[in-house]
Design a protein around this motif. Structure first.
Motif, PDB file in Angstrom:
ATOM      1  N   UNK A   2       0.817  -1.219   0.000  1.00 55.03           N
ATOM      2  CA  UNK A   2       0.000   0.000   0.000  1.00 55.03           C
ATOM      3  C   UNK A   2       0.852   1.271   0.000  1.00 55.03           C
ATOM      4  N   UNK A   3       2.110   1.142   0.449  1.00 59.38           N
ATOM      5  CA  UNK A   3       3.000   2.297   0.523  1.00 59.38           C
ATOM      6  C   UNK A   3       4.006   2.336  -0.619  1.00 59.38           C
ATOM      7  N   UNK A   4       4.467   1.173  -1.061  1.00 62.41           N
ATOM      8  CA  UNK A   4       5.530   1.114  -2.062  1.00 62.41           C
ATOM      9  C   UNK A   4       5.187   1.813  -3.356  1.00 62.41           C
ATOM     10  N   UNK A   5       3.955   1.640  -3.868  1.00 69.60           N
ATOM     11  CA  UNK A   5       3.597   2.264  -5.141  1.00 69.60           C
ATOM     12  C   UNK A   5       3.556   3.786  -5.029  1.00 69.60           C
ATOM     13  N   UNK A   6       3.194   4.296  -3.838  1.00 67.41           N
ATOM     14  CA  UNK A   6       3.185   5.745  -3.634  1.00 67.41           C
ATOM     15  C   UNK A   6       4.614   6.301  -3.606  1.00 67.41           C
ATOM     16  N   UNK A   7       5.515   5.559  -2.984  1.00 67.42           N
ATOM     17  CA  UNK A   7       6.919   5.976  -2.932  1.00 67.42           C
ATOM     18  C   UNK A   7       7.541   5.996  -4.326  1.00 67.42           C
ATOM     19  N   UNK A   8       7.070   5.097  -5.199  1.00 69.35           N
ATOM     20  CA  UNK A   8       7.629   5.022  -6.551  1.00 69.35           C
ATOM     21  C   UNK A   8       7.478   6.360  -7.276  1.00 69.35           C
ATOM     22  N   UNK A   9       6.325   7.001  -7.132  1.00 70.49           N
ATOM     23  CA  UNK A   9       6.128   8.288  -7.798  1.00 70.49           C
ATOM     24  C   UNK A   9       6.966   9.392  -7.156  1.00 70.49           C
ATOM     25  N   UNK A  10       7.372   9.187  -5.921  1.00 71.76           N
ATOM     26  CA  UNK A  10       8.232  10.169  -5.270  1.00 71.76           C
ATOM     27  C   UNK A  10       9.604  10.264  -5.918  1.00 71.76           C
ATOM     28  N   UNK A  11      10.032   9.204  -6.620  1.00 76.06           N
ATOM     29  CA  UNK A  11      11.334   9.228  -7.302  1.00 76.06           C
ATOM     30  C   UNK A  11      11.335  10.317  -8.377  1.00 76.06           C
ATOM     31  N   UNK A  12      10.268  10.326  -9.195  1.00 69.17           N
ATOM     32  CA  UNK A  12      10.175  11.322 -10.255  1.00 69.17           C
ATOM     33  C   UNK A  12      10.113  12.733  -9.706  1.00 69.17           C
ATOM     34  N   UNK A  13       9.353  12.941  -8.631  1.00 70.69           N
ATOM     35  CA  UNK A  13       9.251  14.269  -8.032  1.00 70.69           C
ATOM     36  C   UNK A  13      10.601  14.742  -7.499  1.00 70.69           C
ATOM     37  N   UNK A  14      11.355  13.841  -6.904  1.00 67.38           N
ATOM     38  CA  UNK A  14      12.677  14.191  -6.377  1.00 67.38           C
ATOM     39  C   UNK A  14      13.624  14.590  -7.502  1.00 67.38           C
ATOM     40  N   UNK A  15      13.620  13.800  -8.580  1.00 69.66           N
ATOM     41  CA  UNK A  15      14.465  14.137  -9.732  1.00 69.66           C
ATOM     42  C   UNK A  15      14.052  15.468 -10.346  1.00 69.66           C
ATOM     43  N   UNK A  16      12.745  15.744 -10.362  1.00 68.36           N
ATOM     44  CA  UNK A  16      12.262  17.008 -10.894  1.00 68.36           C
ATOM     45  C   UNK A  16      12.801  18.201 -10.123  1.00 68.36           C
ATOM     46  N   UNK A  17      12.876  18.081  -8.811  1.00 70.77           N
ATOM     47  CA  UNK A  17      13.435  19.157  -7.987  1.00 70.77           C
ATOM     48  C   UNK A  17      14.911  19.388  -8.300  1.00 70.77           C
ATOM     49  N   UNK A  18      15.644  18.298  -8.506  1.00 72.15           N
ATOM     50  CA  UNK A  18      17.061  18.416  -8.844  1.00 72.15           C
ATOM     51  C   UNK A  18      17.236  19.106 -10.192  1.00 72.15           C
ATOM     52  N   UNK A  19      16.372  18.752 -11.150  1.00 69.49           N
ATOM     53  CA  UNK A  19      16.437  19.349 -12.487  1.00 69.49           C
ATOM     54  C   UNK A  19      16.189  20.853 -12.417  1.00 69.49           C
ATOM     55  N   UNK A  20      15.187  21.274 -11.646  1.00 72.20           N
ATOM     56  CA  UNK A  20      14.894  22.704 -11.496  1.00 72.20           C
ATOM     57  C   UNK A  20      16.106  23.438 -10.936  1.00 72.20           C
ATOM     58  N   UNK A  21      16.779  22.817  -9.979  1.00 73.15           N
ATOM     59  CA  UNK A  21      17.959  23.434  -9.374  1.00 73.15           C
ATOM     60  C   UNK A  21      19.034  23.702 -10.418  1.00 73.15           C
ATOM     61  N   UNK A  22      19.315  22.726 -11.275  1.00 71.07           N
ATOM     62  CA  UNK A  22      20.362  22.888 -12.286  1.00 71.07           C
ATOM     63  C   UNK A  22      19.963  23.876 -13.381  1.00 71.07           C
ATOM     64  N   UNK A  23      18.676  23.948 -13.700  1.00 70.16           N
ATOM     65  CA  UNK A  23      18.242  24.812 -14.797  1.00 70.16           C
ATOM     66  C   UNK A  23      18.330  26.301 -14.474  1.00 70.16           C
ATOM     67  N   UNK A  24      18.564  26.625 -13.225  1.00 72.40           N
ATOM     68  CA  UNK A  24      18.692  28.041 -12.848  1.00 72.40           C
ATOM     69  C   UNK A  24      19.843  28.709 -13.598  1.00 72.40           C
ATOM     70  N   UNK A  25      20.852  27.943 -13.999  1.00 69.29           N
ATOM     71  CA  UNK A  25      22.041  28.522 -14.639  1.00 69.29           C
ATOM     72  C   UNK A  25      21.988  28.470 -16.165  1.00 69.29           C
ATOM     73  N   UNK A  26      20.894  27.937 -16.719  1.00 68.91           N
ATOM     74  CA  UNK A  26      20.781  27.875 -18.175  1.00 68.91           C
ATOM     75  C   UNK A  26      20.151  29.172 -18.678  1.00 68.91           C
ATOM     76  N   UNK A  27      20.791  29.873 -19.615  1.00 71.50           N
ATOM     77  CA  UNK A  27      20.240  31.145 -20.107  1.00 71.50           C
ATOM     78  C   UNK A  27      19.134  30.921 -21.137  1.00 71.50           C
ATOM     79  N   UNK A  28      18.443  31.990 -21.448  1.00 73.16           N
ATOM     80  CA  UNK A  28      17.503  31.957 -22.562  1.00 73.16           C
ATOM     81  C   UNK A  28      18.291  31.716 -23.850  1.00 73.16           C
ATOM     82  N   UNK A  29      17.659  31.082 -24.819  1.00 71.82           N
ATOM     83  CA  UNK A  29      18.312  30.838 -26.107  1.00 71.82           C
ATOM     84  C   UNK A  29      18.674  32.159 -26.769  1.00 71.82           C
TER      85      UNK A  29
END
Length: 482
Positions: free
Chosen positions: A184-211
């Protein structure tokens, strides 16, 4: 700067002249993570399908599991078209922050679903974020990466989808094992992986300029030049300023008339009339690779379980070598698309993938394969097919003018998703349900024939885009008459 002003800009030439650097690696990592997230999402959703039918989870029916996948695909199509237009209208950077935020919210909420309708809605939101990412990110990457290496970089980034797929498969082996985490808990945690990676991606994109290319078109050429100058200082250093000026004097400028936006009439005319041969090519490459991939991947587990009696819990282990082949294909073959050429390599990979699938289908029909050798055959096939599929995204992102690049990517992604993403799983799911190996063999032959047809079309009307500036491949709409 007023709309319609004629300017001379060295922005595209300076971007293409940059040597490969840590700045480019930052772009690859922070923007290329999109495909890892998509591969993760699709794999997790597929692996969770059976679990979500249990009463201690959401208690979905088989039909509802399939419907939720359709909602994800529908969301991806809508998101691609909506955010694709926004990418061209409002800028690459604004949209690649918005799209990853939409994805993050959708996948996080998926883990908190309480019934079918909430789950279907949250999967649609997740799909919208991923679909929008394709347009915004492909546009930005192509416009920031030097022309001489654009092909290999694009292919490797698109192939990273399967890194996410492997991560998803590996994660389910732990998260869905009741010995470690309750069901009952494992499947909910699985979606947390994507959310965690999304936060990391947002952090790195702060340094990417506009095209800078987008800024140039939209009357902000001074800002574009400041961005490039800053990158050049980081790469060359202040001591190399004289050499930098000599390099600058040898470049060729781009002449344009600035604009605030591109009217729908002009978008339609460019895609349907002016570049109709390229549009047909993009349609063929995207739909055939989507049908080919989804015909195999979305029925991968069903074939193993029905025809080879592989236990449900062991399917994830068979996915790992399949994912490895998909990752290695673009990684090892990508540089050939820049050296040998686009037309030659796209024709070869599409044609060879079709021939190999037809051969593997015959071996399957003849009963000469086991679960292990079937997986080996698929791994070899998709070593080649992964490079072919990635080259389809590369093609549609570089053969249309800068002003409509995001929208063009969105349109062909949407069409490919609708035709291949929806049609192929339905067709092959029905075929496998009949239990007929002959019918499945015929289905494989159809998918193989489509890939061979795409190879012929590429050989006929493909565009030799290797090592060429985007402005030379497709002259900007803003440059007409100059």
């Amino acid at each position: 700067m007023r709309n319609g002003q004629r300017i001379e800009s060295y922005v595209p030439a300076r971007l293409d002249a940059l040597p490969w650097s840590s700045w480019h690696w930052l772009i690859v990592v922070s923007l290329g993570a999109t495909w890892i997230l998509d591969g993760l999402e699709v794999t997790l959703a597929g692996a969770l399908g059976g679990v979500l039918t249990r009463h201690e989870t959401l208690g979905l029916s088989d039909a509802q599991v399939g419907a939720s996948a359709t909602c994800y695909l529908a969301g991806a199509v809508i998101g691609a078209l909506l955010f694709g237009y926004g990418t061209d209208r409002f800028g690459r950077k604004k949209l690649f922050f918005i799209t990853v935020a939409v994805y993050l919210i959708g996948t996080a909420l998926s883990g908190f679903s309480w019934n079918f309708w909430s789950y279907a809605l949250f999967r649609a939101i997740t799909g919208a974020g991923i679909g929008g990412e394709y347009a915004a990110i492909n546009s930005a990457i192509d416009e920031l990466i030097p022309a001489r290496v654009r092909g290999r970089v694009d292919l490797i980034i698109n192939g990273s989808y399967w890194v996410g797929a492997a991560m998803g498969a590996a994660a389910t082996l732990v998260l869905l094992d009741p010995r470690y985490i309750p069901i009952w808990l494992g499947w909910r945690c699985a979606f947390g992986i994507g959310a965690t990676l999304g936060l990391i991606v947002i952090f790195f994109r702060r340094w990417i300029p506009e095209s800078p290319r987008w800024l140039m078109i939209h009357g902000r050429n001074r800002q574009a030049e400041e961005i490039i100058a800053d990158v050049e200082r980081k790469i060359y250093g202040a001591r190399d300023s004289a050499a930098e000026k000599r390099r600058y004097s040898e470049l060729f400028p781009t002449h344009i008339r600035t604009r605030t936006h591109t009217p729908w009439r002009e978008i339609w005319n460019a895609i349907v009339h002016e570049h109709r041969r390229r549009s047909f090519l993009g349609f063929v490459l995207m739909t055939t690779q989507a049908f080919f991939y989804n015909a195999i991947f979305f029925t991968y587990a069903l074939v193993l379980m029905r025809f080879y009696r592989v236990p449900e819990n062991d399917v994830g282990g068979y996915l790992l070598p399949f994912a490895l082949g998909n990752v290695l294909g673009p990684l090892l073959l990508g540089h050939l698309f820049d050296t040998i050429g686009r037309k030659q390599m796209i024709t070869l990979t599409y044609g060879l993938a079709g021939i190999l699938l037809a051969l593997a289908g015959w071996l399957f029909h003849a009963g000469l394969l086991t679960a292990q050798t079937q997986t080996l055959a698929w791994t070899i096939i998709f070593f080649v097919a992964s490079a072919a599929a990635s080259s389809a995204y590369l093609t549609v992102s570089e053969i249309f003018p800068l002003e409509i690049r995001g929208m063009a990517i969105a349109i062909f992604f949407a069409v490919g998703t609708l035709v291949g993403g929806v049609g192929a799983p339905l067709l092959f799911g029905w075929i496998i349900g009949t239990g007929s190996s002959t019918a499945l063999f015929m289905g494989y032959l159809v998918a193989a024939a489509l890939m061979i047809f795409a190879a012929a079309m590429e050989a006929w009307i493909g565009v030799a885009a290797e090592r060429r500036s985007l402005e030379h491949i497709a002259v900007p709409l803003s440059s007409k008459g100059l």
